[in-house]
Design a protein around this motif. Structure first.
Motif, mmCIF file in Angstrom:
data_model
loop_
_atom_site.group_PDB
_atom_site.id
_atom_site.type_symbol
_atom_site.label_atom_id
_atom_site.label_comp_id
_atom_site.label_asym_id
_atom_site.label_seq_id
_atom_site.Cartn_x
_atom_site.Cartn_y
_atom_site.Cartn_z
ATOM 1 N N VAL A 115 0.860 -1.183 0.000
ATOM 2 C CA VAL A 115 0.000 0.000 0.000
ATOM 3 C C VAL A 115 0.888 1.221 0.000
ATOM 4 O O VAL A 115 1.755 1.382 0.857
ATOM 5 C CB VAL A 115 -0.939 0.024 1.229
ATOM 6 C CG1 VAL A 115 -1.799 1.269 1.199
ATOM 7 C CG2 VAL A 115 -1.803 -1.222 1.238
ATOM 8 N N PRO A 139 -4.708 6.510 -0.495
ATOM 9 C CA PRO A 139 -3.931 5.261 -0.531
ATOM 10 C C PRO A 139 -4.334 4.416 -1.736
ATOM 11 O O PRO A 139 -5.498 4.358 -2.104
ATOM 12 C CB PRO A 139 -4.288 4.575 0.784
ATOM 13 C CG PRO A 139 -5.644 5.101 1.119
ATOM 14 C CD PRO A 139 -5.682 6.510 0.632
ATOM 15 N N SER A 149 -3.371 0.553 -3.782
ATOM 16 C CA SER A 149 -2.701 -0.733 -3.635
ATOM 17 C C SER A 149 -1.970 -1.082 -4.927
ATOM 18 O O SER A 149 -2.559 -1.004 -6.013
ATOM 19 C CB SER A 149 -3.723 -1.818 -3.300
ATOM 20 O OG SER A 149 -3.120 -3.078 -3.279
ATOM 21 N N ARG A 204 -7.991 -8.981 0.361
ATOM 22 C CA ARG A 204 -8.860 -7.882 -0.067
ATOM 23 C C ARG A 204 -9.068 -6.877 1.052
ATOM 24 O O ARG A 204 -9.080 -5.653 0.829
ATOM 25 C CB ARG A 204 -10.213 -8.427 -0.540
ATOM 26 C CG ARG A 204 -10.188 -9.223 -1.828
ATOM 27 C CD ARG A 204 -9.774 -8.354 -3.017
ATOM 28 N NE ARG A 204 -10.612 -7.176 -3.146
ATOM 29 C CZ ARG A 204 -11.796 -7.151 -3.774
ATOM 30 N NH1 ARG A 204 -12.233 -8.269 -4.364
ATOM 31 N NH2 ARG A 204 -12.490 -6.040 -3.858
ATOM 32 N N GLY A 245 -6.300 -4.392 1.359
ATOM 33 C CA GLY A 245 -6.119 -3.406 0.294
ATOM 34 C C GLY A 245 -5.902 -3.992 -1.083
ATOM 35 O O GLY A 245 -5.790 -3.228 -2.055
ATOM 36 N N ARG A 278 -6.707 -5.334 -4.626
ATOM 37 C CA ARG A 278 -7.847 -5.145 -5.513
ATOM 38 C C ARG A 278 -8.158 -6.444 -6.276
ATOM 39 O O ARG A 278 -7.389 -7.390 -6.245
ATOM 40 C CB ARG A 278 -7.564 -4.015 -6.499
ATOM 41 C CG ARG A 278 -7.379 -2.679 -5.802
ATOM 42 C CD ARG A 278 -7.256 -1.556 -6.797
ATOM 43 N NE ARG A 278 -7.167 -0.272 -6.118
ATOM 44 C CZ ARG A 278 -7.106 0.898 -6.752
ATOM 45 N NH1 ARG A 278 -7.112 0.922 -8.078
ATOM 46 N NH2 ARG A 278 -7.020 2.028 -6.068
#
Length: 413
Positions: A2, A10, A12, A326, A329, A331
């Motif tokens: 992150v 923020p 990812s 998940r 962070g 995706r």
């Protein structure tokens, strides 16, 4: 991982090195399953590599044998009507008495010889040890000049071939092909066996075990040409000449022979040069390649289905892990990339192992048969890539399923 973008939000990200380290870690957790999953790709890519290598190697060997044997053979015959020619004695005029010697003097000729069936149909042949009617065999009796026997490049089981001495003196001697000898029960020449051709005795002086040209001769009872003319008169069928040439000389010799034998009327004789060896090589190689490439494609399809099935099971087993990633962070595309990287690594490793096995098979077969292995560098480099593509395609659906799993639902499971 992150990180913060300049906007302050923020985001990812996952680096390629981290992605494939995660993929290897996931695969090494279950090594037995990974190896079994990889097996289909190993077999498919191995079959692909071995098939192309063996096809190229055997095609080269076929081309070599075809060139050495067939491309150095020329046949000459009389295209006229056999029955009318025999009745008018025209056959003897078409091939002069010294035809073998004339052709032997042509540049590029190794040896030449003539042959013809002595009778229109197979003759009654019996051995001295079994003269009873029930032991009589119907076999083709063929007249041959000494040169013809040498053109065959025979392998003798025992005895010798008749030569100019036998031919000039019209001696009643015979040479048997191995199939004819087996039917007559003649296995060796220790007792100087004889065969009776329509009641006339011929001493067997040789048994041919194999020939390089005209394999039909293995079925024949061969007698000297001069003996056949003295005993039975004009040939019952058109004579033919078989010529062995040096490599590369066959086409020229085929063009020269009719004129050399009959300068007054070359059209009386028809010379048949050898066919092009490349057509046979391409036809055989193409047929073998098409057949076995289909089998390789089926094996790769089975391997891809195996990878997809195993990966889909892994997605269901690792639902909690997916939810945890998940929630931290990761995706959806990162989850999909992780599973795609795992299947791609499986496919690539399977492709590398399969390529090595396929090359080993090609080299092993070539060494065992004393052949020259033919390996296309493009095929060798392409084969591992096929494994990579197979793994990538096989992992598409499981990766999509994994990417659609919601974090909250995954954690609840």
């Amino acid at each position: 991982m992150v990180e913060a973008e300049p906007t302050g939000f923020p985001v990812s990200r996952i680096r390629g090195r981290d992605l494939y380290s995660e993929a290897l870690a996931g695969l090494l957790q279950r090594p037995a399953r990974t190896l079994l999953t990889m097996l289909g790709t190993v077999l498919g890519v191995g079959a692909f590599t071995a098939i192309l290598g063996l096809t190229a190697t055997t095609s080269g060997q076929i081309s070599k044998d075809f060139t050495v044997l067939t491309a150095t053979t020329v046949t000459v015959n009389d295209p006229g009507d056999a029955a009318a020619a025999a009745a008018s004695q025209r056959i003897a005029d078409d091939f002069p008495a010294d035809a073998d010697q004339v052709v032997d003097r042509l540049n590029g000729v190794v040896r030449a010889g003539r042959t013809w069936p002595v009778f229109g149909t197979p003759a009654s042949v019996a051995t001295v040890t079994s003269p009873s009617p029930d032991q009589v065999r119907q076999l083709p009796v063929v007249a041959a000049t000494p040169g013809y026997l040498h053109v065959l490049e025979p392998t003798l089981r025992s005895g010798t071939l008749f030569d100019a001495f036998h031919d000039e003196r019209h001696l009643r001697v015979a040479v048997l092909g191995n199939a004819a000898a087996a039917q007559l029960g003649v296995s060796n020449l220790a007792n100087q066996p004889a065969v009776f051709v329509n009641g006339v005795a011929y001493t067997v002086i040789g048994i041919i075990d194999d020939v390089q040209r005209a394999p039909d001769a293995l079925l024949d009872v061969l007698i000297p040409a001069s003996t056949a003319r003295a005993e039975y008169g004009a040939p019952a069928a058109q004579p033919a000449m078989l010529i062995r040439t040096r490599p590369g000389a066959a086409q020229l010799v085929a063009h020269q022979v009719p004129l050399a034998l009959r300068p007054d009327n070359p059209q009386l004789l028809q010379s048949v040069p050898p066919p092009d060896p490349h057509g046979l090589r391409d036809q055989v190689g193409g047929s073998l390649g098409d057949l076995f490439l289909v089998l390789a494609a089926i094996t790769l399809l089975i391997g891809a289905v195996g990878i997809a099935n195993t990966t889909l099971v892994a997605v269901l087993e690792r639902t909690g892990e997916i939810g945890l990633r998940r929630s931290l962070g990761a995706r959806s595309r990162h989850i999909a990339a992780q599973f795609l990287s795992e299947t791609t690594v499986i496919g690539t490793l399977g492709g590398l192992v399969g390529t090595a096995l396929g090359l080993s098979v090609v080299l092993g077969v070539a060494v065992a048969n004393h052949w020259t292995a033919v390996l296309d560098p493009a095929t060798t480099l392409l084969a591992p890539l096929i494994g990579t593509v197979t793994g990538l395609v096989a992992g598409a659906y499981p990766a999509l399923r994994a990417a659609r799993i919601e974090p909250l639902e995954a954690l609840r499971r």
